[in-house]
Write an enzyme that holds these catalytic residues in place. Structure first.
Site, PDB file in Angstrom:
ATOM      1  N   LYS A 272      -1.233 -86.318  -2.823  1.00  0.00           N
ATOM      2  CA  LYS A 272      -0.441 -85.534  -3.675  1.00  0.00           C
ATOM      3  C   LYS A 272      -0.701 -84.180  -3.537  1.00  0.00           C
ATOM      4  O   LYS A 272      -1.536 -83.601  -3.277  1.00  0.00           O
ATOM      5  CB  LYS A 272      -0.592 -85.747  -5.035  1.00  0.00           C
ATOM      6  CG  LYS A 272      -0.301 -87.158  -5.644  1.00  0.00           C
ATOM      7  CD  LYS A 272      -0.714 -87.453  -7.154  1.00  0.00           C
ATOM      8  CE  LYS A 272      -0.398 -88.942  -7.623  1.00  0.00           C
ATOM      9  NZ  LYS A 272       1.110 -89.390  -7.272  1.00  0.00           N
ATOM     10  N   ARG A 346       2.002-100.466  -8.198  1.00  0.00           N
ATOM     11  CA  ARG A 346       2.394-101.883  -8.027  1.00  0.00           C
ATOM     12  C   ARG A 346       1.447-102.948  -7.284  1.00  0.00           C
ATOM     13  O   ARG A 346       1.551-104.179  -7.091  1.00  0.00           O
ATOM     14  CB  ARG A 346       3.693-101.781  -7.124  1.00  0.00           C
ATOM     15  CG  ARG A 346       3.452-101.283  -5.799  1.00  0.00           C
ATOM     16  CD  ARG A 346       4.776-100.543  -5.039  1.00  0.00           C
ATOM     17  NE  ARG A 346       5.260 -99.485  -5.791  1.00  0.00           N
ATOM     18  CZ  ARG A 346       6.442 -98.608  -5.321  1.00  0.00           C
ATOM     19  NH1 ARG A 346       7.277 -99.434  -4.580  1.00  0.00           N
ATOM     20  NH2 ARG A 346       6.693 -97.651  -5.928  1.00  0.00           N
TER      21      ARG A 346
END
Length: 566
Positions: A272, A346
């Site tokens: 990030k 996920r």
């Protein structure tokens, strides 16, 4: 924060001063009877008659040293029709002005209050009066004791007790979400889960709580290759937490909750941006909400069975970390091409959802700070609700509306999942640039055909940023209300005919310790095995890997800039 329900009339003259500040909530239609036209009620009546104040929502009048008052300072707060939002707004603003003072606070409804209004007032005061101090010894303030009352306080005991349980659950969720990643590791989450179970059984003849914390060796034995693939980039050990609350017959199928527990999310190799990355400690807010739910159950003890599952780990870059293009094998036996390591939530959830099959649950709800895309759609007011099961959706929406912990149902058309196709695995872990929240839910859906399932994306609601940066404790109120509603009025959630079958080979071994079909491949994946040759990924795959980070920009530079995904 200690709350006390008072049956006394705190407006009556002659009451001994037991509070420093009294907040009086008044709705439209308030009138002072002639026989009570003395002391504080008389002052309120004069203010209304002279037009200096009214019970209209948002109106406020401060009084100092009123005659024969319960407190030295009294603040009149208009709440209009007494709607939850008006109560929250009035109390939150007033309490925030007092939180840094060492005051004894009382909150009093001048008219009869409903159970919901009592709960709402307690949560508003509890939220505004919270001060984080775990790693900040210089922090001051924070309300210690609050008296709450109404003319019909005796009939409000049920709402008061539920409010106390919600405050305990939200407080725990908020506290652990706020703690820095080095003070809220997966190991620490496992210990707090064990403490909740231990405290839940203490002093009770029936041991309703049980907690098991699985380490990496046990997770590897289960074949949780997707979970292991995320965790292996960090030196911090993973934990898989299994909580049980057995409040009903053990034959009753449990309601199961799965909480995403990424205790820090750097994005992994798909790292990030630096700005705002500190907020990625909040990426375990789904796990915190499951812990908060069980803390509330410890106080409420409803007649229902509940299971909580928390896959907890960090997502970090290293020489051992999973790389874009790697193919991993989930516990279900399905393979996944990892196009973006910053879409890791996920991956840990899919193995937990497969594990949930062994409990033969009546329904499963997962809670995750999953996508910034959901934040862009719904902001910080409502969580995103994703499910194809109408009955379950209705139950969750009812709980959301009753608890004022709102959500919004999103579409789940099959076409949204087409972007998950991969040339090298059963599926990719990301789809295209648009509708990322829905494609993330479609990914999870592939692991849930054995039971009714819903997904709550809490990326926008789990924490606030800016000057008020910190966890919110949501969606604990929604989860608690859902459990209480289903305990009171059970619902048999039915699978559509086309889905009424086990989702995976692992389901055939429900209750067994292993998912053998996936074991060998999962173990290889955990060691970094990949069936993709360098440079084999297509340009189109590389293109869609860039925007699909789970934590896309939230709101403004802070939450969004670093939170490339959730």
């Amino acid at each position: 924060m200690n709350f006390q329900l008072s049956p006394s009339d705190l407006l009556a003259p002659g009451k001994a001063q037991r509070s420093d500040v009294l907040l009086v909530l008044l709705r439209d239609g308030y009138e002072v009877l002639p026989e009570r036209m003395t002391g504080l009620p008389a002052t309120i009546a004069k203010a209304m008659q002279c037009g200096h104040w009214s019970p209209e929502a948002g109106k406020r009048l401060s009084l100092y040293l009123p005659d024969d008052a319960f407190a030295s300072r009294v603040v009149l707060l208009g709440i209009g029709q007494g709607k939850p939002q008006d109560i929250r707004d009035a109390l939150s603003k007033a309490v925030k002005e007092l939180v840094n003072e060492d005051v004894r606070l009382a909150v009093y409804f001048a008219q009869d209050a409903s159970l919901d209004q009592i709960r709402t007032a307690m949560l508003a005061v509890g939220g505004a009066g919270y001060v984080y101090s775990n790693t900040k010894p210089s922090a001051k303030g924070g309300l210690k004791k609050v008296i709450i009352g109404a003319p019909n306080a005796g009939a409000c005991r049920e709402g008061f007790e539920e409010g106390k349980a919600l405050l305990a659950g939200m407080g725990l969720a908020r506290e652990w979400a706020n703690r820095p990643a080095n003070h809220a590791t997966p190991t620490m989450l496992g210990k707090v889960a064990e403490e909740i179970a231990r405290n839940g059984n203490e002093g009770h003849a029936d041991a309703r709580f049980k907690c098991e914390v699985l380490d990496e060796a046990k997770v590897r034995k289960l074949g949780m290759g997707a979970f292991l693939a995320v965790a292996k980039g960090s030196t911090e050990p993973l934990r898989f937490i299994v909580l049980h609350y057995n409040g009903a017959d053990r034959k009753q199928a449990p309601l199961t909750f799965v909480g995403k527990g990424i205790t820090f999310d750097s994005g992994g190799i798909s790292i990030k941006p630096g700005a705002g990355m500190d907020e990625m400690k909040f990426d375990m807010s789904g796990a915190a909400s499951v812990l908060g739910l069980f803390e509330a159950l410890r106080h409420l003890r409803p007649a229902i069975n509940v299971v909580g599952l928390i896959p907890a780990c960090e997502n970090m870059p290293s020489g051992d970390a999973t790389k874009p293009g790697d193919v991993i094998t989930s516990m279900s036996g399905q393979t996944i091409e990892v196009l973006n390591t910053d879409a890791e939530g996920r991956l840990i959830l899919c193995d937990a959802l497969t594990y949930a099959e062994r409990f033969k649950p009546q329904a499963v709800v997962d809670i995750a700070t999953l996508t910034g895309n959901c934040v862009m759609a719904l902001g910080n007011l409502r969580s995103g609700l994703f499910t194809q099961h109408d009955e379950l959706a209705q139950a969750i929406e009812q709980a959301a509306n009753e608890s004022a912990d709102l959500c919004w149902r999103m579409p789940m058309d099959d076409a949204y999942g087409k972007g998950l196709k991969s040339n090298f695995a059963d599926m990719a872990n990301i789809a295209g640039r648009t509708a990322g929240a829905i494609s993330a839910a479609k990914f999870l859906e592939r692991y849930t055909s054995a039971y009714p399932w819903a997904h709550l994306d809490i990326a926008g609601t789990a924490w606030d940023e800016g000057a008020a940066k910190g966890g919110t404790g949501r969606p604990v109120p929604l989860l608690v209300r859902l459990v209480l509603n289903l305990a009171k009025t059970p619902v048999q959630f039915a699978l559509p005919a086309a889905e009424a079958k086990p989702a995976t080979a692992a389901a055939k071994g429900a209750g067994k310790a292993q998912a053998k079909p996936a074991l060998k491949a999962a173990t290889a994946a955990a060691k970094g095995a990949s069936s993709v040759k360098p440079g084999a990924a297509s340009k189109s795959a590389a293109a869609k890997a860039t925007p699909a980070q789970e934590h896309a920009p939230k709101r403004g530079a802070g939450k969004g800039a670093a939170a490339g995904k959730r």
